[in-house]
Motif scaffolding. Structure first.
Motif, PDB file in Angstrom:
ATOM      1  N   ALA A  42      -3.627 -10.996 -30.545  1.00 10.78           N
ATOM      2  CA  ALA A  42      -5.067 -11.274 -30.403  1.00 10.78           C
ATOM      3  C   ALA A  42      -5.825 -10.694 -31.584  1.00 10.78           C
ATOM      4  O   ALA A  42      -4.987  -9.987 -32.149  1.00 10.78           O
ATOM      5  N   SER A  88      -7.869 -14.987 -28.859  1.00  8.81           N
ATOM      6  CA  SER A  88      -6.447 -15.470 -29.214  1.00  8.81           C
ATOM      7  C   SER A  88      -6.173 -15.808 -30.388  1.00  8.81           C
ATOM      8  O   SER A  88      -7.111 -16.494 -31.080  1.00  8.81           O
ATOM      9  N   PRO A 127      -7.635  -5.941 -22.540  1.00  7.67           N
ATOM     10  CA  PRO A 127      -7.885  -7.554 -22.841  1.00  7.67           C
ATOM     11  C   PRO A 127      -8.262  -8.179 -21.376  1.00  7.67           C
ATOM     12  O   PRO A 127      -8.954  -9.309 -21.498  1.00  7.67           O
TER      13      PRO A 127
END
Length: 140
Positions: A42, A88, A127
């Protein structure tokens, strides 16, 4: 009689010597890279006002990672807007977006009577949950 020298203490009105640790006013985010999957899965972007910093999530073997946005030293006890965006690294899809206002806390890394005075706030970056409290995070 054994005499022990006192260092770094105030004795009879004498001021304590200051250490010389350097520190900046900043807003920081800390996270566990393993929470984001594999190595650099990420991209973490932290913004305070119009100033942003970003980095990849890091190696899952690392216990924690962090990112900071530096603030002007004279910012004082203010409240600043903070935004977190996690994307991402492979597809650039947004994983999480979150924002809040941070109340900066006064810090004295060299002691209360020694410079510098810095103003800081720290968040956890998660996240799924976005900006969280860093309290309770085991960062070791």
């Amino acid at each position: 009689m054994l005499a022990v020298p006192l260092t770094g203490c105030s004795l009879l009105g004498q001021s304590a010597p200051c250490t010389e640790a350097d520190a900046d006013s900043q807003v920081s985010a800390v996270w566990r890279p393993a929470d984001f999957g594999g190595r650099d899965e990420a991209r973490i972007r932290l913004c305070v006002g119009d100033t942003c910093e970003e980095r990849t999530s890091g190696s899952p073997e690392d216990p924690f990672a962090s990112l900071s946005v530096r603030l002007p030293d004279d910012i004082g006890a203010s409240t600043v807007p903070v935004r977190l965006t996690v994307t991402s690294a492979k597809g650039a899809d947004t994983v999480v977006e979150d924002s809040t206002r941070a109340r900066l806390k006064e810090q004295h890394p060299n002691g209360t009577s020694c410079p510098p005075t810095t103003w800081t706030a720290t968040f956890g970056a998660h996240p799924d949950q976005g900006l969280t409290s860093p309290e309770g995070m085991k960062l070791q």
